[in-house]
Design a protein around this motif. Structure first.
Motif, PDB file in Angstrom:
ATOM      1  N   MET A 143      -2.204  -9.191  10.512  1.00 47.81           N
ATOM      2  CA  MET A 143      -1.044  -9.810  10.087  1.00 47.81           C
ATOM      3  C   MET A 143       0.024  -9.022  10.194  1.00 47.81           C
ATOM      4  O   MET A 143       0.618  -8.330  10.437  1.00 47.81           O
ATOM      5  N   PRO A 144       1.289  -9.772  10.235  1.00 47.61           N
ATOM      6  CA  PRO A 144       2.813  -9.458   9.812  1.00 47.61           C
ATOM      7  C   PRO A 144       2.996  -8.699   8.753  1.00 47.61           C
ATOM      8  O   PRO A 144       2.235  -8.428   7.984  1.00 47.61           O
ATOM      9  N   ALA A 145       3.547  -7.459   9.281  1.00 47.10           N
ATOM     10  CA  ALA A 145       3.924  -6.592   8.003  1.00 47.10           C
ATOM     11  C   ALA A 145       4.177  -7.071   6.236  1.00 47.10           C
ATOM     12  O   ALA A 145       3.437  -6.388   5.494  1.00 47.10           O
ATOM     13  N   SER A 146       4.696  -7.524   6.263  1.00 48.65           N
ATOM     14  CA  SER A 146       5.594  -8.393   4.791  1.00 48.65           C
ATOM     15  C   SER A 146       4.186  -9.013   4.719  1.00 48.65           C
ATOM     16  O   SER A 146       3.703  -8.895   2.924  1.00 48.65           O
ATOM     17  N   LEU A 147       3.595 -10.015   5.162  1.00 47.14           N
ATOM     18  CA  LEU A 147       2.203 -10.237   4.949  1.00 47.14           C
ATOM     19  C   LEU A 147       1.390  -8.901   4.034  1.00 47.14           C
ATOM     20  O   LEU A 147       0.215  -9.327   3.527  1.00 47.14           O
ATOM     21  N   ALA A 148       1.175  -8.285   5.193  1.00 42.25           N
ATOM     22  CA  ALA A 148       0.158  -7.019   4.898  1.00 42.25           C
ATOM     23  C   ALA A 148       0.362  -6.055   3.536  1.00 42.25           C
ATOM     24  O   ALA A 148      -0.183  -5.268   2.999  1.00 42.25           O
ATOM     25  N   ALA A 149       1.717  -5.403   3.295  1.00 41.27           N
ATOM     26  CA  ALA A 149       2.938  -5.345   2.447  1.00 41.27           C
ATOM     27  C   ALA A 149       2.336  -6.095   1.208  1.00 41.27           C
ATOM     28  O   ALA A 149       1.670  -5.604   0.183  1.00 41.27           O
ATOM     29  N   HIS A 150       1.897  -7.194   1.019  1.00 43.92           N
ATOM     30  CA  HIS A 150       1.843  -8.420  -0.793  1.00 43.92           C
ATOM     31  C   HIS A 150       0.441  -8.027  -0.464  1.00 43.92           C
ATOM     32  O   HIS A 150       0.291  -7.816  -1.735  1.00 43.92           O
ATOM     33  N   TYR A 151      -0.662  -8.193   0.323  1.00 43.94           N
ATOM     34  CA  TYR A 151      -1.527  -8.543  -0.009  1.00 43.94           C
ATOM     35  C   TYR A 151      -2.349  -6.509  -0.320  1.00 43.94           C
ATOM     36  O   TYR A 151      -3.862  -6.701  -0.217  1.00 43.94           O
ATOM     37  N   ALA A 152      -1.243  -5.195  -0.099  1.00 44.19           N
ATOM     38  CA  ALA A 152      -1.961  -4.550  -0.710  1.00 44.19           C
ATOM     39  C   ALA A 152      -2.091  -4.030  -1.865  1.00 44.19           C
ATOM     40  O   ALA A 152      -2.997  -3.151  -2.134  1.00 44.19           O
ATOM     41  N   GLY A 153      -0.795  -4.462  -2.230  1.00 46.98           N
ATOM     42  CA  GLY A 153      -1.673  -5.099  -3.931  1.00 46.98           C
ATOM     43  C   GLY A 153      -2.055  -5.826  -4.583  1.00 46.98           C
ATOM     44  O   GLY A 153      -3.201  -5.408  -5.641  1.00 46.98           O
ATOM     45  N   LEU A 154      -2.328  -6.815  -3.949  1.00 43.76           N
ATOM     46  CA  LEU A 154      -3.638  -7.669  -4.750  1.00 43.76           C
ATOM     47  C   LEU A 154      -4.702  -7.724  -3.426  1.00 43.76           C
ATOM     48  O   LEU A 154      -5.459  -7.990  -4.472  1.00 43.76           O
ATOM     49  N   ALA A 155      -4.952  -7.299  -2.914  1.00 47.58           N
ATOM     50  CA  ALA A 155      -6.240  -7.353  -2.366  1.00 47.58           C
ATOM     51  C   ALA A 155      -7.110  -5.905  -1.863  1.00 47.58           C
ATOM     52  O   ALA A 155      -7.816  -5.472  -1.859  1.00 47.58           O
ATOM     53  N   GLY A 156      -5.778  -5.435  -2.165  1.00 45.81           N
ATOM     54  CA  GLY A 156      -5.935  -3.586  -1.877  1.00 45.81           C
ATOM     55  C   GLY A 156      -6.471  -2.878  -0.290  1.00 45.81           C
ATOM     56  O   GLY A 156      -7.060  -2.156   0.383  1.00 45.81           O
TER      57      GLY A 156
END
Length: 312
Positions: free
Chosen positions: A258-271
């Motif tokens: 994933m792009p880094a920003s998308l990974a950061a976004h889903y770190a909170g939503l999907a762990g």
């Protein structure tokens, strides 16, 4: 001997009837004159006359009769593309008229790759809707190759995507918007998170979730593996859906990119967690892509102004 002056576009359009173009589009789709005539509520002889009139007006033979039906000539392919685009544009006009009739101020149709959503599209679009509440907005999310085809077909007004050279052409314009690295993501608790040192080769034995063939991410990954001498048959599930990707990661030990920003976004939503591994994978930057020589609808023009103002 004097030659006749060339016929202007305006004069030719006055002679070319909408029914003729619709018939050409239908014959191009059905490859059968009878089925095209039936779709228009015409008899086959009437459709034959209509097609002959179109060919006479354009001065070109559009279809060849073959055993399996009607096959377009090179000239026919050109007119079919024009007729289809005319139908798409007319559909867009009807949507915008319906939007105006419902008290809105137009319809903005955006195509986007998933990586443009968290950092780029979502904040700009939220502000845009606050300023223009009467604009109807639709967002389609797919890979760049699919989105650019939708743009060419007039299904979206603009695209936030990655214009690989193989996907691009002189019919499109692009402006740089966002550059960011790609990372490998896994579920929280994945065994690889306990490893202090990881190399790309360490990841190949694990199952993956990857974008479909032809997408920029998949193309660059396969190239990187080949250049590193690591070309192997990966255990993979293919999907362009970020929702499907995150669900599959949460339910298994699969890996994804994933792009880094998308990974950061889903770190909170999907762990999701990012693996500490150097990824020799550089995707093209995200660009704003529009069709050249095609004026944007007013709602899309306003969105582009706000999008570009936020990048200065």
């Amino acid at each position: 001997m004097a030659t006749s002056p060339p016929v202007s576009d305006e004069a030719l359009l006055l002679r070319l009837r909408t029914r003729q173009l619709l018939l050409v589009a239908l014959v191009g789709r059905e490859r059968q004159l009878g089925r095209a005539a039936e779709a228009m509520g015409l008899t086959q002889p009437a459709a034959t006359r209509l097609l002959r009139q179109a060919e006479d007006t354009l001065g070109a033979h559009l279809f060849e009769r073959q055993a399996r039906g009607m096959e377009p000539t090179a000239a026919g392919e050109v007119v079919i593309r024009y007729a289809r685009q005319l139908l798409v544009d007319f559909g867009v006009a009807r949507e915008q008229l319906a939007a105006l009739g419902a008290g809105l101020a137009g319809h903005l149709r955006i195509g986007s790759v998933p990586g443009a959503l968290p950092q780029l599209l979502a904040p700009v679009l939220a502000d845009y809707k606050r300023r223009h509440p009467r604009v109807a907005v639709s967002v389609l999310v797919e890979t760049s190759d699919a989105m650019l085809e939708r743009l060419r077909g007039g299904e979206v007004d603009l695209v936030l995507g990655r214009p690989l050279e193989s996907l691009f052409g002189d019919d499109l314009d692009s402006r740089l918007l966002l550059e960011e690295p790609q990372v490998v993501v896994v579920r929280d608790g994945h065994p690889l998170l306990a490893r202090k040192r990881l190399a790309l080769a360490d990841l190949l034995a694990w199952p993956w979730v990857l974008q479909p063939p032809g997408s920029p991410q998949r193309t660059r990954l396969e190239t990187a593996l080949a250049e590193a001498g690591l070309a192997v048959q990966l255990d993979m599930i293919e999907t362009a859906s970020t929702v499907a990707t995150t669900a599959l990661l949460a339910a298994s030990d699969r890996l994804a990119i994933m792009p880094a920003s998308l990974a950061a976004h889903y770190a909170g939503l999907a762990g999701l967690k990012v693996l500490k591994v150097a990824l020799p994978l550089r995707l093209p930057s995200i660009h704003l892509v529009t069709r050249r020589r095609r004026a944007l609808p007013p709602a899309a023009e306003a969105f582009v102004r706000e999008l570009l103002a936020g990048r200065r």
